[in-house]
Design a protein around this motif. Sequence first.
Motif, PDB file in Angstrom:
ATOM      1  N   LEU A   4       0.878  -1.189  -0.097  1.00 22.70           N
ATOM      2  CA  LEU A   4      -0.062   0.007  -0.038  1.00 22.70           C
ATOM      3  C   LEU A   4       0.799   1.241   0.061  1.00 22.70           C
ATOM      4  O   LEU A   4       1.664   1.384   0.890  1.00 22.70           O
ATOM      5  CB  LEU A   4      -0.829   0.252   1.213  1.00 22.70           C
ATOM      6  N   VAL A   5       0.849   2.034  -0.879  1.00 20.11           N
ATOM      7  CA  VAL A   5       1.754   3.170  -1.153  1.00 20.11           C
ATOM      8  C   VAL A   5       0.879   4.432  -1.267  1.00 20.11           C
ATOM      9  O   VAL A   5       0.273   4.754  -2.307  1.00 20.11           O
ATOM     10  CB  VAL A   5       2.529   2.914  -2.442  1.00 20.11           C
ATOM     11  N   CYS A  22      -3.738   6.235  -2.300  1.00 23.37           N
ATOM     12  CA  CYS A  22      -3.226   5.104  -1.918  1.00 23.37           C
ATOM     13  C   CYS A  22      -3.257   3.953  -2.783  1.00 23.37           C
ATOM     14  O   CYS A  22      -4.542   3.883  -2.991  1.00 23.37           O
ATOM     15  CB  CYS A  22      -3.779   4.780  -0.314  1.00 23.37           C
ATOM     16  N   ALA A  23      -2.034   3.628  -3.563  1.00 25.37           N
ATOM     17  CA  ALA A  23      -2.398   2.676  -4.383  1.00 25.37           C
ATOM     18  C   ALA A  23      -2.094   1.314  -3.997  1.00 25.37           C
ATOM     19  O   ALA A  23      -0.998   1.314  -3.258  1.00 25.37           O
ATOM     20  CB  ALA A  23      -1.512   2.934  -5.592  1.00 25.37           C
ATOM     21  N   ALA A  24      -2.860   0.166  -4.218  1.00 25.94           N
ATOM     22  CA  ALA A  24      -2.528  -1.075  -3.507  1.00 25.94           C
ATOM     23  C   ALA A  24      -2.237  -2.068  -4.776  1.00 25.94           C
ATOM     24  O   ALA A  24      -2.712  -1.944  -5.791  1.00 25.94           O
ATOM     25  CB  ALA A  24      -3.842  -1.660  -2.776  1.00 25.94           C
ATOM     26  N   SER A  25      -1.454  -2.934  -4.416  1.00 29.54           N
ATOM     27  CA  SER A  25      -1.024  -3.997  -5.219  1.00 29.54           C
ATOM     28  C   SER A  25      -0.989  -5.193  -4.353  1.00 29.54           C
ATOM     29  O   SER A  25      -0.606  -5.193  -2.923  1.00 29.54           O
ATOM     30  CB  SER A  25       0.381  -3.723  -5.852  1.00 29.54           C
ATOM     31  N   ALA A  74     -11.158   0.002 -10.117  1.00 32.59           N
ATOM     32  CA  ALA A  74     -10.293  -0.335 -11.336  1.00 32.59           C
ATOM     33  C   ALA A  74      -9.155  -0.012 -11.261  1.00 32.59           C
ATOM     34  O   ALA A  74      -8.033  -0.385 -11.892  1.00 32.59           O
ATOM     35  CB  ALA A  74     -11.040   0.255 -12.372  1.00 32.59           C
ATOM     36  N   LYS A  75      -8.658   1.025 -10.316  1.00 31.86           N
ATOM     37  CA  LYS A  75      -7.312   1.430 -10.181  1.00 31.86           C
ATOM     38  C   LYS A  75      -6.620   1.024  -8.895  1.00 31.86           C
ATOM     39  O   LYS A  75      -5.393   1.346  -8.585  1.00 31.86           O
ATOM     40  CB  LYS A  75      -7.138   3.053 -10.255  1.00 31.86           C
ATOM     41  N   ASN A  76      -7.278  -0.012  -8.223  1.00 36.50           N
ATOM     42  CA  ASN A  76      -6.896  -0.365  -6.753  1.00 36.50           C
ATOM     43  C   ASN A  76      -6.463   0.850  -5.933  1.00 36.50           C
ATOM     44  O   ASN A  76      -5.523   0.547  -5.330  1.00 36.50           O
ATOM     45  CB  ASN A  76      -5.770  -1.349  -7.187  1.00 36.50           C
ATOM     46  N   THR A  77      -7.051   1.884  -5.912  1.00 35.79           N
ATOM     47  CA  THR A  77      -6.769   3.084  -5.421  1.00 35.79           C
ATOM     48  C   THR A  77      -7.722   3.542  -4.520  1.00 35.79           C
ATOM     49  O   THR A  77      -9.019   3.673  -4.737  1.00 35.79           O
ATOM     50  CB  THR A  77      -6.040   4.108  -6.424  1.00 35.79           C
ATOM     51  N   GLY A  97      -5.876  -1.527   4.813  1.00 38.78           N
ATOM     52  CA  GLY A  97      -6.529  -2.278   4.130  1.00 38.78           C
ATOM     53  C   GLY A  97      -6.913  -3.410   5.073  1.00 38.78           C
ATOM     54  O   GLY A  97      -5.967  -4.059   5.413  1.00 38.78           O
ATOM     55  N   GLY A  98      -8.168  -3.908   4.984  1.00 35.83           N
ATOM     56  CA  GLY A  98      -8.352  -4.909   5.708  1.00 35.83           C
ATOM     57  C   GLY A  98      -9.646  -5.905   5.134  1.00 35.83           C
ATOM     58  O   GLY A  98     -10.830  -5.407   4.849  1.00 35.83           O
TER      59      GLY A  98
END
Length: 115
Positions: A4-5, A22-25, A74-77, A97-98
């Motif tokens: 998470l960035v 916050c971009a998640a991957s 769609a952007k995981n954000t 994120g949880g």
Amino acid sequence: QVQLVESGGGLVQPGGSLRLSCAASGIIFSSYSMAWYRQAPGQQREVIALITTVGRTNYVDSVKGRFTISRDNAKNTVYLQMNSLKPEDTAVYYCNGGTGTEDYWGQGTQVTVSS
């Protein structure tokens, strides 16, 4: 690997605005409730905004009407739009994120509100 960035922090004058991202991957983002926390110097980390998997939101009283949490699956954000910023909003802001069984944190981004 889960990441998470956060981005978008910085220095802003009182009354100004910032938008945190916050971009998640590494996770199925749409399955996670997302939240923003903040920690001011000498204070405990506190949750300030939450958005569920179906888009329901909740806010701590101190930011209601000024901050808006949103998500783009769609952007995981996840985003935090912060308006009418006050000096007391100065803190490190963390993305979380949880799912109830899994819990992940970002590294934090500094927000400083000062003239």
